[in-house]
Design an enzyme around this catalytic site. Structure first.
Site: not given
Length: 533
Positions: A239, A335, A364
């Site tokens: 994801f 990532d 984030k």
């Protein structure tokens, strides 16, 4: 493009148990708990990728100023204080006059907002530290942390101060002009993580797209891949976001069905052999690189697959993947949007294996949850392949985001949140592992690192068409917020400012929900109205 040299880091943390919680919960009070973790790596860096002095300084900078991190005293936790005696439904204080109720707010969103999410029916109206409150005054422990965007805790005072001051001074210039904050931020973040350059973006998906473009351009200009033939590899069950190019890499039907055609030569399927590169399977990667290595520009991987259910790869998988990338001259791209920034007990999840990505993607918690900020870090060799006018963002590198990000990273370092995540995560998993060892429990597995964890539910032992969703509804009722991922898995990731008494309080609530879901009917859990999610 190197691995850190072997080093031993010893972390010792003592946390005082607060009497206020002990007296309310029955847990032991007073005294302290000491956790000592020693991590040793004997890996030897390849000759062409030896660590440099700058690398060690960067490692030290993000770990509190030195390798012996236990010698540095952590800054005070600004959220330290008594744990609320009442949580969840028991903590409701009533809706203030003139305010919309949770039910009314949910109805408004359902009527006017696109239905691209399926939230638990709880409304956040304010938050601080690890706690959130709804309009009716119910208080909850947040064990999702906005998918790890609020690692520093909700409304961290140092980050809020900078947000307010900078917003009142200068918030946006666009990159058509220089501003007085981006340069400082660029210097800070590159030195913090040991890179030469940063390309600033806003969201995680933008940062992933940026990394893809950088890898392709590098592949054509530096590696010599023929025009329009570059292959960009990833892993199954990944994801990385929801743009068209990113869902082209997905193997999740909910991300792909009805959104084709997809971007070619990107993802976990080798375009010639059609073999799928499974996560945590080094043989799959090696076969793909043997067959098509001359055309592969990058390999994108999550050090821990969060959305897939907090899947932790075998020790050494990432190192072997890194070494294969070096062998075939492929960019190793990490990532770390969810796994990075102290979440797993290290500033980066890759630090557990002492390797450094050629391209690092962050987002984030890079802003502490108060503003969208993401970043892509790499070498000049990679970054300077993109020239003025070929990539960018109106908001990327804006002075508000830049000032916030410097403070957010400083908070993680000064308050030793990686060390706290490591220590609290060990306690948390040890307590939940007792459920796995209990033959009557519905928990069949506990996994994770630091404070990125998950429990796997054996739905067959619950019965009555109940599953992880119903467990999360009971958690909400009792005062803890979490959400399933992939039906039978519940991700548990509280803010990194959580204290040891709060960990035990969370465990108490989780165990209560795990027990009660077996005996309560699905109608009782749903309040008489079953939500067919």
């Amino acid at each position: 493009m190197f691995r850190y040299s072997s080093r031993t880091v010893t972390i010792t943390r003592s946390v005082q148990l607060r009497r206020s919680f002990a007296s309310a919960s029955g847990f032991p009070h007073g005294g302290s708990r000491s956790i000592k973790t020693t991590t040793t790596s004997n890996a030897v860096a390849a000759d062409t990728h030896k660590p440099t002095e700058a690398t060690d300084l960067a490692f030290a900078a993000r770990n509190g100023g030195g390798l012996a991190v236990s010698s540095q005293k952590a800054a005070p936790n600004p959220f330290a204080g008594p744990i609320p005696l009442l949580l969840g439904d028991d903590s409701a204080t009533g809706l203030p006059a003139g305010e919309l109720s949770s039910h009314e707010i949910i109805a408004l969103e359902h009527k006017y907002g696109a239905h691209n999410y399926h939230p638990l029916e709880v409304v956040f109206s304010k938050a601080k530290g690890i706690y959130v409150t709804d309009p009716e005054g119910r208080t909850y422990m947040d064990f999702l942390s906005a998918y790890s965007a609020v690692n520093q805790g909700h409304a961290h005072p140092r980050i809020l101060k900078v947000l307010v001051e900078q917003a009142a001074t200068l918030s946006l210039s666009s990159r058509a002009f220089y501003n007085n904050k981006f340069g400082d931020y660029a210097k800070f973040i590159t030195e913090f993580f040991g890179y030469e350059m940063v390309l600033p973006m806003n969201t995680g998906a933008e940062a992933v797209e940026t990394a893809m473009k950088l890898a392709r351009r590098w592949g054509y200009e530096k590696k010599g891949i023929p025009a329009n033939e570059a292959i960009f590899l990833s892993c199954s069950d990944n994801f990385h976001g929801r743009t068209i190019s990113i869902v082209s890499m997905s193997t999740d039907p909910s991300s792909r069905v009805g959104f084709g055609p997809f971007t070619e030569c990107v993802g976990p399927v080798c375009p010639v052999s059609k073999n799928v590169l499974r996560y945590n399977n080094i043989d799959d990667l090696e076969l793909a690189l043997k067959a098509h290595g001359s055309r592969v520009c990058g390999f994108l991987v999550e050090p821990i697959q969060g959305e897939a259910g907090v899947v932790v790869p075998d020790e050494g998988y990432l190192t072997k993947a890194y070494e294969l990338c070096k062998k075939y001259n492929v960019l190793f791209i990490a990532d770390e949007i969810q796994s990075g920034l102290a979440r797993t007990g290290k500033m980066l999840a890759l630090d557990h294996e002492n390797i450094k990505a050629d391209i690092l993607i962050l987002g984030k918690a890079l802003s502490g949850g108060v503003y969208p900020v993401s970043a892509v870090l790499s070498s000049k060799e990679v970054m300077l392949c993109i020239r003025p006018g070929e990539h960018g963002s109106t908001y990327g590198g804006n002075p508000l985001g830049a000032a916030i990000a410097v403070t957010a990273l400083t908070v993680l370092r000064d308050e030793k949140m990686a060390e706290n995540a490591l220590a609290m995560g060990q306690i948390f998993r040890a307590e939940l592992q007792k459920e796995v060892e209990n033959s009557d429990s519905i928990v069949e597995k506990v996994r994770g690192k630091g404070l990125l964890n998950a429990i796997v539910i054996n739905e067959g032992k619950i019965g009555g068409r109940k599953g992880a969703w119903e467990v999360c509804l009971l958690l909400k009722k009792y005062g803890l917020l979490a959400k399933p991922t992939h039906r039978n898995i519940i991700r548990l990731a509280p803010p990194l400012c959580i204290t040891e008494p709060e960990v035990f309080r969370g465990v108490e609530i989780i165990k209560r929900a795990l027990d009660d879901v077996k005996t309560l009917s699905i109608q009782e859990i749903h309040g008489g109205k079953v939500d067919h999610h």
